[in-house]
Enzyme design. Structure first.
Site, PDB file in Angstrom:
ATOM      1  N   PHE A 132       0.845  -1.198   0.000  1.00  0.00           N
ATOM      2  CA  PHE A 132       0.000   0.000   0.000  1.00  0.00           C
ATOM      3  C   PHE A 132       0.885   1.255   0.000  1.00  0.00           C
ATOM      4  CE2 PHE A 132      -2.976   3.060   1.879  1.00  0.00           C
ATOM      5  CZ  PHE A 132      -4.126   2.785   1.150  1.00  0.00           C
ATOM      6  N   ASP A 199       1.297  -4.974   8.547  1.00  0.00           N
ATOM      7  CA  ASP A 199       0.142  -4.082   8.429  1.00  0.00           C
ATOM      8  C   ASP A 199      -1.092  -4.957   8.257  1.00  0.00           C
ATOM      9  OD1 ASP A 199      -1.886  -2.329   7.600  1.00  0.00           O
ATOM     10  OD2 ASP A 199      -0.446  -0.972   6.656  1.00  0.00           O
ATOM     11  N   LYS A 225     -11.983  -0.057   8.500  1.00  0.00           N
ATOM     12  CA  LYS A 225     -12.301  -1.036   7.456  1.00  0.00           C
ATOM     13  C   LYS A 225     -13.206  -2.110   8.076  1.00  0.00           C
ATOM     14  CE  LYS A 225      -8.385   0.399   4.748  1.00  0.00           C
ATOM     15  NZ  LYS A 225      -6.933   0.346   4.581  1.00  0.00           N
ATOM     16  N   ARG A 370     -12.686  -3.525  -7.468  1.00  0.00           N
ATOM     17  CA  ARG A 370     -12.430  -4.251  -6.225  1.00  0.00           C
ATOM     18  C   ARG A 370     -13.727  -4.406  -5.451  1.00  0.00           C
ATOM     19  NH1 ARG A 370      -8.543  -1.911  -1.518  1.00  0.00           N
ATOM     20  NH2 ARG A 370     -10.213  -0.385  -1.522  1.00  0.00           N
TER      21      ARG A 370
HETATM   22  C1  LIG Z   1      -6.232   1.455   4.529  1.00  0.00           C
HETATM   23  C2  LIG Z   1      -4.765   1.241   4.692  1.00  0.00           C
HETATM   24  C3  LIG Z   1      -3.981   2.195   5.318  1.00  0.00           C
HETATM   25  C4  LIG Z   1      -4.619   3.470   5.777  1.00  0.00           C
HETATM   26  O1  LIG Z   1      -3.759   4.333   6.391  1.00  0.00           O
HETATM   27  P1  LIG Z   1      -4.347   5.670   7.036  1.00  0.00           P
HETATM   28  O2  LIG Z   1      -3.205   6.223   7.748  1.00  0.00           O
HETATM   29  O3  LIG Z   1      -5.513   5.299   7.883  1.00  0.00           O
HETATM   30  O4  LIG Z   1      -4.823   6.529   5.915  1.00  0.00           O
HETATM   31  C5  LIG Z   1      -2.633   1.928   5.495  1.00  0.00           C
HETATM   32  N1  LIG Z   1      -2.084   0.777   5.048  1.00  0.00           N
HETATM   33  C6  LIG Z   1      -2.828  -0.158   4.415  1.00  0.00           C
HETATM   34  C7  LIG Z   1      -2.202  -1.420   3.955  1.00  0.00           C
HETATM   35  C8  LIG Z   1      -4.184   0.053   4.211  1.00  0.00           C
HETATM   36  O5  LIG Z   1      -4.912  -0.848   3.588  1.00  0.00           O
END
Ligand SMILES: *Cc1c(COP(=O)(O)O)cnc(C)c1O
Length: 411
Positions: A132, A199, A225, A370
């Protein structure tokens, strides 16, 4: 030898699955609008039905009447660690090892920085090229800030070697849905002398997670989420208890101090995960997150996982059955989280047309439609209905209309 032909899936069969669904009762505990099939709970979870009343109570009674007394009387000050312990139950972590705080991005910065400090002689952060973007950006920025020649290397985990300080991975890939082997990769990192930061943004609440059993060093994740904490809900940070005594965090705010209300002039870290707090916790966000966490804890994770695997498989089978020849490529990962990706060069306008017809998913550049399946509120018959809408959008070509072409800021 070819696989035996599968009998076509019928809507009736899916209605029967809904009737027998042990999680079916959870649907009414969410406030979903009529006429919407919501397949984007992996991006923003749905509103729990109990959240508005809980927030109204926090606003009028706890804040309005209690005022500053509520930090003590309503336990506001304890929320980050109290919710952290609930997240710990969802992720196989011991009590006292998780804090609910800050955003995932900020927690990642804290975790990575602490991990690098524990491997001072090494310079490489290893992550996957498809991770991400915020994870990669945070690592890049931290490496620059440290000014000690740290580099972010993007490769598969097989590239682990003695230069790697930290392996930084996302358990479920945000685009493909691929699920990584947490225990195996953690062991591989440890064998190479590296630490691991996981993560869990796309896995917490929907995939069984065993942070303690897998030996993970650090983990971060997202509250909005599958945990249904609401837009911008606080995220979380896990640190393995074995590392607590040596844990050096980069942001030494007063609420991570051993005695915040002693107002000492110099920083002294609080014991354990409490030192990962930085500033004043967002009470409204945490209060909403707690409602989502309580729902997630009320459902057995094994049932969530079984339904998720079944729903994602059924969706892929149904797309193959109903949308054959309509230009979609189905990317169903055998080891997966709770989402399915469909590739199509016109993904963006197709998704806009789907949303206009009440089927909400999202797109990820360049060409991925998705669809996320949150087992607590997505029904089986809805999957049939969603695929019929998809088929009609593709067959009619309605997505070619000008109104579906304009890109919004958030996709
Ligand atoms: C949704 C997501 C984030 C979100 O990060 P924020 O700091 O809340 O914007 C981070 N890493 C991954 C892998 C995600 O899916």
């Amino acid at each position: 030898m070819s696989a035996p032909a599968q009998r076509p899936i019928t809507r009736e069969a899916l209605v029967a699955l809904d009737r027998a669904d042990p999680l079916g009762g959870f649907r009414d505990r969410f406030a979903l609008p009529p006429g919407v099939i919501y397949l984007d709970g992996n991006s923003l979870g749905a509103l729990p039905a109990a959240t508005p009343a809980r927030l109204a109570e926090v606003l009028t009674r706890e804040w309005g009447e209690g005022l500053i007394r509520s930090w003590n009387q309503h336990g506001w000050i304890d929320l980050p660690l109290r919710l952290g312990d609930k997240i710990a139950r969802l992720t196989g972590a011991p009590p006292g090892s998780v804090i609910a705080a800050d955003s995932t991005s900020v927690n990642l910065f804290k975790a990575l920085s602490a991990a690098l400090a524990l491997r001072p002689e090494r310079r490489v952060i290893l992550s996957q090229p498809g991770n991400f973007p915020t994870d990669l950006y945070i690592a890049e920025g931290l490496a620059r800030l440290l000014g000690r020649d740290h580099v972010l290397r993007l490769a598969e985990p097989e590239a682990l070697d003695s230069s790697v300080a930290v392996l930084m991975l996302t358990q479920v890939d945000y685009r493909s849905g691929r699920l990584l082997d947490m225990a195996g990769l953690t062991a591989a990192a440890h064998a190479a002398g590296a630490l691991v930061v996981w993560d869990l943004s796309h896995s917490a609440g929907v995939v069984p997670i065993d942070l303690a059993g897998s030996g993970a060093d650090f983990a971060v994740g997202c509250g909005y989420k599958y945990l249904n904490g609401g837009p911008g809900a606080p995220g979380f940070l896990y640190v393995a208890p074995a590392l607590h005594a040596r844990l050096e965090l980069p942001m030494t705010g007063w609420l991570g101090h051993a005695a915040p209300f002693a107002f000492e002039p110099t920083y002294r870290p609080a014991p354990g995960i409490a030192r990962a707090a930085v500033g004043t916790p967002p009470i409204l966000g945490l209060s909403a997150l707690e409602v989502g966490l309580d729902l997630a804890l009320a459902a057995p994770i094994a049932e969530i996982r079984a339904k998720s695997l079944r729903q994602t498989a059924l969706f892929a089978q149904l797309v193959a059955q109903e949308c054959d020849g309509l230009g979609l490529r189905i990317l169903l990962e055998p080891e997966r989280g709770s989402q399915v990706a469909l590739a199509h060069p016109q993904a963006y306008p197709i998704m806009q047309a789907l949303i206009a017809s009440g089927v909400i998913g999202d797109v990820r550049a360049p060409d991925i439609l998705r669809f996320g399946f949150a087992p607590l509120y997505v029904g089986f018959a809805e999957i049939w209905d969603a695929v019929q809408v998809l088929r009609e959008v593709l067959r009619s070509g309605v997505w070619r209309e000008a109104r579906f072409q304009t890109r919004a800021a958030v996709t």
